[in-house]
Write a protein that holds these residues in place. Structure first.
Motif, PDB file in Angstrom:
ATOM      1  N   LEU A  52       0.646  -1.183   0.117  1.00  0.00           N
ATOM      2  CA  LEU A  52       0.019  -0.082   0.033  1.00  0.00           C
ATOM      3  C   LEU A  52       0.845   1.433   0.025  1.00  0.00           C
ATOM      4  N   ALA A  53       2.205   1.179  -0.500  1.00  0.00           N
ATOM      5  CA  ALA A  53       2.815   2.398  -0.418  1.00  0.00           C
ATOM      6  C   ALA A  53       2.613   3.572  -1.184  1.00  0.00           C
ATOM      7  N   HIS A  54       1.722   3.091  -2.090  1.00  0.00           N
ATOM      8  CA  HIS A  54       0.998   4.135  -3.211  1.00  0.00           C
ATOM      9  C   HIS A  54      -0.021   5.091  -2.413  1.00  0.00           C
ATOM     10  N   GLU A  55      -0.429   4.480  -1.129  1.00  0.00           N
ATOM     11  CA  GLU A  55      -1.561   5.225  -0.320  1.00  0.00           C
ATOM     12  C   GLU A  55      -0.941   6.141   0.770  1.00  0.00           C
ATOM     13  N   VAL A  56       0.512   6.102   1.002  1.00  0.00           N
ATOM     14  CA  VAL A  56       1.231   6.839   2.118  1.00  0.00           C
ATOM     15  C   VAL A  56       1.344   8.272   1.468  1.00  0.00           C
ATOM     16  N   ARG A  57       0.741   9.287   2.256  1.00  0.00           N
ATOM     17  CA  ARG A  57       0.703  10.772   1.628  1.00  0.00           C
ATOM     18  C   ARG A  57       0.873  11.597   2.892  1.00  0.00           C
ATOM     19  N   PHE A  58       1.181  11.069   4.086  1.00  0.00           N
ATOM     20  CA  PHE A  58       1.424  12.030   5.216  1.00  0.00           C
ATOM     21  C   PHE A  58       2.194  12.913   4.849  1.00  0.00           C
ATOM     22  N   ASP A  59       2.063  14.027   5.811  1.00  0.00           N
ATOM     23  CA  ASP A  59       3.259  15.170   5.738  1.00  0.00           C
ATOM     24  C   ASP A  59       3.944  14.985   7.164  1.00  0.00           C
ATOM     25  N   GLU A  60       5.085  14.784   7.124  1.00  0.00           N
ATOM     26  CA  GLU A  60       5.965  14.549   8.514  1.00  0.00           C
ATOM     27  C   GLU A  60       5.438  15.412   9.643  1.00  0.00           C
ATOM     28  N   ALA A  61       5.557  16.710   9.303  1.00  0.00           N
ATOM     29  CA  ALA A  61       5.165  17.956  10.466  1.00  0.00           C
ATOM     30  C   ALA A  61       3.793  17.738  10.930  1.00  0.00           C
ATOM     31  N   VAL A  62       2.535  17.548  10.122  1.00  0.00           N
ATOM     32  CA  VAL A  62       1.283  16.999  10.307  1.00  0.00           C
ATOM     33  C   VAL A  62       1.075  15.710  11.156  1.00  0.00           C
ATOM     34  N   LEU A  63       1.939  14.698  10.895  1.00  0.00           N
ATOM     35  CA  LEU A  63       2.094  13.581  11.497  1.00  0.00           C
ATOM     36  C   LEU A  63       2.509  13.937  13.100  1.00  0.00           C
ATOM     37  N   GLY A  64       3.618  14.561  13.045  1.00  0.00           N
ATOM     38  CA  GLY A  64       4.189  15.005  14.487  1.00  0.00           C
ATOM     39  C   GLY A  64       3.150  15.852  15.259  1.00  0.00           C
ATOM     40  N   ALA A  65       2.396  16.845  14.739  1.00  0.00           N
ATOM     41  CA  ALA A  65       1.407  17.790  15.345  1.00  0.00           C
ATOM     42  C   ALA A  65       0.392  16.777  15.895  1.00  0.00           C
ATOM     43  N   ASN A  66      -0.120  15.738  15.175  1.00  0.00           N
ATOM     44  CA  ASN A  66      -1.226  14.725  15.541  1.00  0.00           C
ATOM     45  C   ASN A  66      -0.855  13.691  16.722  1.00  0.00           C
ATOM     46  N   LEU A  67       0.408  13.459  16.824  1.00  0.00           N
ATOM     47  CA  LEU A  67       1.046  12.458  17.815  1.00  0.00           C
ATOM     48  C   LEU A  67       1.443  13.080  18.908  1.00  0.00           C
ATOM     49  N   PHE A  68       2.169  14.205  18.792  1.00  0.00           N
ATOM     50  CA  PHE A  68       2.854  14.963  19.811  1.00  0.00           C
ATOM     51  C   PHE A  68       2.418  16.371  20.224  1.00  0.00           C
ATOM     52  N   GLY A  69       1.484  16.913  19.404  1.00  0.00           N
ATOM     53  CA  GLY A  69       0.980  18.377  19.730  1.00  0.00           C
ATOM     54  C   GLY A  69       0.021  18.297  20.890  1.00  0.00           C
ATOM     55  N   PRO A  70      -0.497  19.884  21.215  1.00  0.00           N
ATOM     56  CA  PRO A  70      -1.224  19.889  22.208  1.00  0.00           C
ATOM     57  C   PRO A  70      -2.370  19.050  22.441  1.00  0.00           C
ATOM     58  N   HIS A  71      -2.995  18.639  21.344  1.00  0.00           N
ATOM     59  CA  HIS A  71      -4.152  17.734  21.361  1.00  0.00           C
ATOM     60  C   HIS A  71      -3.782  16.271  20.598  1.00  0.00           C
ATOM     61  N   PRO A  72      -3.118  15.432  21.061  1.00  0.00           N
ATOM     62  CA  PRO A  72      -2.786  14.344  20.554  1.00  0.00           C
ATOM     63  C   PRO A  72      -3.997  13.345  20.118  1.00  0.00           C
ATOM     64  N   HIS A  73      -4.000  13.103  18.657  1.00  0.00           N
ATOM     65  CA  HIS A  73      -5.155  12.149  18.210  1.00  0.00           C
ATOM     66  C   HIS A  73      -4.581  10.767  18.439  1.00  0.00           C
ATOM     67  N   ALA A  74      -3.493  10.195  18.414  1.00  0.00           N
ATOM     68  CA  ALA A  74      -2.963   9.017  18.659  1.00  0.00           C
ATOM     69  C   ALA A  74      -1.741   8.924  19.451  1.00  0.00           C
ATOM     70  N   GLU A  75      -1.330   7.677  19.675  1.00  0.00           N
ATOM     71  CA  GLU A  75      -0.140   7.354  20.609  1.00  0.00           C
ATOM     72  C   GLU A  75       0.650   6.407  19.767  1.00  0.00           C
ATOM     73  N   VAL A  76       1.659   6.298  20.212  1.00  0.00           N
ATOM     74  CA  VAL A  76       2.750   5.279  19.543  1.00  0.00           C
ATOM     75  C   VAL A  76       3.676   4.709  20.568  1.00  0.00           C
ATOM     76  N   VAL A  77       4.099   3.484  20.585  1.00  0.00           N
ATOM     77  CA  VAL A  77       4.979   2.884  21.210  1.00  0.00           C
ATOM     78  C   VAL A  77       5.973   2.186  20.280  1.00  0.00           C
ATOM     79  N   ILE A  78       7.167   2.174  20.696  1.00  0.00           N
ATOM     80  CA  ILE A  78       8.296   1.687  19.954  1.00  0.00           C
ATOM     81  C   ILE A  78       8.793   0.337  20.543  1.00  0.00           C
ATOM     82  N   GLY A  79       9.000  -0.557  19.981  1.00  0.00           N
ATOM     83  CA  GLY A  79       9.538  -1.913  20.141  1.00  0.00           C
ATOM     84  C   GLY A  79      11.175  -2.067  19.890  1.00  0.00           C
ATOM     85  N   GLU A  80      11.658  -2.234  20.782  1.00  0.00           N
ATOM     86  CA  GLU A  80      13.185  -2.209  20.712  1.00  0.00           C
ATOM     87  C   GLU A  80      13.604  -3.781  21.069  1.00  0.00           C
TER      88      GLU A  80
END
Length: 160
Positions: free
Chosen positions: A29-57
């Motif tokens: 589905l690579a053809h469907e990826v269209r996010f802007d990294e700054a917008v993604l960052g605002a939606n994950l880490f901004g004042p009103h996050p819409h989603a959360e992420v955990v990293i597996g190491e």
């Protein structure tokens, strides 16, 4: 091997973007990826996050992630966690990282008094379906996922 699951921080944004793109490649589905990294960052880490992420190491090296958000069950009267994406790099598969990510989210759901943890999986992805079923997940065959986006979304919104 030491597996660690940790909440993502703003400095992880380039890593998250790479993992999303890797997941899209895997899902064809690579053809469907269209996010802007700054917008993604605002939606994950901004004042009103819409989603959360955990990293597996594994041994301190990021090898996967899970992106999730809260949904709500009207029948239960309680929130749930919806797992939007889970991805483990191919070289790290089989090391237990996927299970560790899901276990982390299950514990988080319990800690947050959620009624359930839910996600979708592509029909063709038999290895993942088998893995999820081995953990106790059950397919909801009686439901069909529906989506409105792009021009159809704008058209529907115009009817409000």
């Amino acid at each position: 091997m030491k597996t660690t699951i940790r909440p993502a921080v703003p400095g992880d944004l380039p890593l998250i973007a790479t993992l999303i793109r890797d997941l899209a490649e895997y899902e064809k589905l690579a053809h469907e990826v269209r996010f802007d990294e700054a917008v993604l960052g605002a939606n994950l880490f901004g004042p009103h996050p819409h989603a959360e992420v955990v990293i597996g190491e594994i041994d301190g090296v990021a090898q996967g992630f899970a992106l999730y958000f809260h949904n709500f069950s009207t029948f239960e009267g309680r929130p749930g966690i919806y797992l939007e994406d889970l991805y483990v790099r191919p070289e790290a598969r089989g090391a237990g990282l996927g299970k560790a990510l899901l276990a982390y989210l299950a514990k988080l759901a319990i800690d947050r008094d959620c009624a359930r943890l839910q996600w979708s999986v592509l029909h063709w992805n038999a290895p993942s379906i088998g893995f999820y079923e081995s953990l106790g997940a059950v397919p909801l065959d009686e439901w069909t996922v529906m989506r409105v986006d792009g021009e159809a979304l704008r058209s529907l919104a115009g009817q409000a």
